[in-house]
Scaffold this motif. Structure first.
Motif, short mmCIF file in Angstrom:
data_model
loop_
_atom_site.label_atom_id
_atom_site.label_comp_id
_atom_site.label_asym_id
_atom_site.label_seq_id
_atom_site.Cartn_x
_atom_site.Cartn_y
_atom_site.Cartn_z
N HIS A 161 0.88 -1.17 -0.05
CA HIS A 161 -0.07 0.08 -0.22
C HIS A 161 0.87 1.31 -0.07
O HIS A 161 0.63 2.20 -0.67
N LEU A 162 1.80 1.32 0.59
CA LEU A 162 2.75 2.40 0.86
C LEU A 162 3.33 2.65 -0.65
O LEU A 162 3.49 3.73 -1.04
N ILE A 163 3.85 1.59 -1.31
CA ILE A 163 4.27 1.73 -2.72
C ILE A 163 3.17 1.99 -3.58
O ILE A 163 3.67 3.07 -4.31
N ALA A 164 1.92 1.68 -3.42
CA ALA A 164 1.12 2.12 -4.32
C ALA A 164 0.84 3.50 -4.39
O ALA A 164 0.34 4.35 -5.19
N VAL A 165 0.49 4.41 -2.90
CA VAL A 165 0.07 5.50 -2.85
C VAL A 165 1.09 6.24 -2.46
O VAL A 165 0.80 7.51 -2.15
N ASN A 166 2.48 5.79 -2.39
CA ASN A 166 3.57 6.76 -2.13
C ASN A 166 3.61 7.01 -0.59
O ASN A 166 4.87 6.81 -0.12
N VAL A 222 -4.96 1.03 8.52
CA VAL A 222 -5.96 0.45 9.46
C VAL A 222 -7.27 -0.04 8.61
O VAL A 222 -7.82 -1.01 8.72
N ASP A 223 -7.81 1.10 7.68
CA ASP A 223 -8.94 0.92 7.16
C ASP A 223 -8.81 0.06 6.10
O ASP A 223 -9.28 -0.74 5.46
N GLU A 224 -7.53 0.17 5.18
CA GLU A 224 -7.18 -0.66 4.13
C GLU A 224 -7.31 -2.19 4.42
O GLU A 224 -7.47 -3.04 3.54
N ILE A 225 -6.19 -2.38 5.61
CA ILE A 225 -6.09 -3.69 5.86
C ILE A 225 -6.96 -4.61 6.54
O ILE A 225 -7.40 -5.66 6.69
N ILE A 229 -1.80 -2.88 13.56
CA ILE A 229 -1.14 -1.98 12.44
C ILE A 229 0.14 -1.10 12.94
O ILE A 229 1.17 -1.25 12.32
N SER A 230 -0.04 -0.44 14.33
CA SER A 230 1.11 0.28 14.70
C SER A 230 2.20 -0.60 15.13
O SER A 230 3.40 -0.20 15.00
N GLN A 231 2.07 -1.77 15.74
CA GLN A 231 3.29 -2.71 15.87
C GLN A 231 3.94 -2.97 14.75
O GLN A 231 5.08 -3.08 14.71
N HIS A 232 3.08 -3.60 13.73
CA HIS A 232 3.83 -3.74 12.44
C HIS A 232 4.65 -2.73 11.70
O HIS A 232 5.72 -3.02 11.43
#
Lengths: 110, 110
Positions: free
Chosen positions: B34-39, B47-50, B57-60
């Motif tokens: 997702h970070l690669i896709a949306v920069n 959180v919403d996406e996954i 999510i914060s831990q990951h």
DNA sequence: CATATTAATCGCAATAATACGATTAAAAGT
DNA sequence: ACTTTTAATCGTATTATTGCGATTAATATG
């Protein structure tokens, strides 16, 4: 909890994670490096080389074989292990495709 | 027992395993994709996406940041996350060097 | 200043992974 | 047949990982 929620991820995401998991332990890295270096060897050689107990090495070999990265051929009381080159290429290419994604290197992020 | 014997492995073997561990969970694959896709995006977007809880999510994100694959920039109450492109290249190149090892494709093993 | 927003951290429960002693299984050698 | 060699499997102890509710911290907003 503590259970990975496989069902909320895509098949690709789960597969990539499963391949990565194989490389996510130094013992399995060591096993693969040794198999690549000597082309083929038996379980006992890996026990001597790496320094973990025989059941532990056997367990790691089982996981690597389960995912197809290596294969073992019975030869008397021994089992000769080697990289399964076809499967290795399949698995590794899938993983490299993920690692090689375009990162928009020009663009600044935050 | 149950403790990985880091001391019996080479530094390279331990480092490769540590990098692989980051990719060894579908949630972290999903975050990176997702970070690669949306920069760049904030924690809440992931959180919403996954579809995992915010603390999860914060831990990951923390693990990914600890190893330098991503970076986060505080912006008010939000934190903007993105791939750390320099570090990504360093880490990923080391890993690809391992995956790209010559397998002596001509030679038969066992 | 009270409240809302956002993300990190704490604490805990549950599952997964690692390691190995003991045992088993199977083939080879004597 | 008995013993040796080799590797797999079983059982179990221990550590690691995952996930999340509750809370905290920090900034923003009314």
């Amino acid at each position: 909890m503590g259970l990975t929620k496989t069902e909320i991820f895509t098949e690709t995401q789960n597969e990539l994670a499963q391949i990565a998991k194989l490389f996510a332990h130094p013992a399995r890295i060591a096993i693969l490096q040794h198999l690549i270096a000597v082309n083929a060897c038996i379980c006992g050689d890996l026990v001597d080389e790496i320094g973990l107990a025989q059941p532990t090495i056997s367990q790691h070999l089982k996981e690597l074989r389960k995912m197809g990265l290596i294969k073992g051929e019975v030869d008397g009381t021994r089992v000769c292990y080697c990289i399964d080159k076809i499967q290795w290429k399949n698995r590794v290419d899938a993983f490299k495709a993920f690692l090689d994604q375009d990162l928009n290197l020009g663009q600044e992020c935050c």
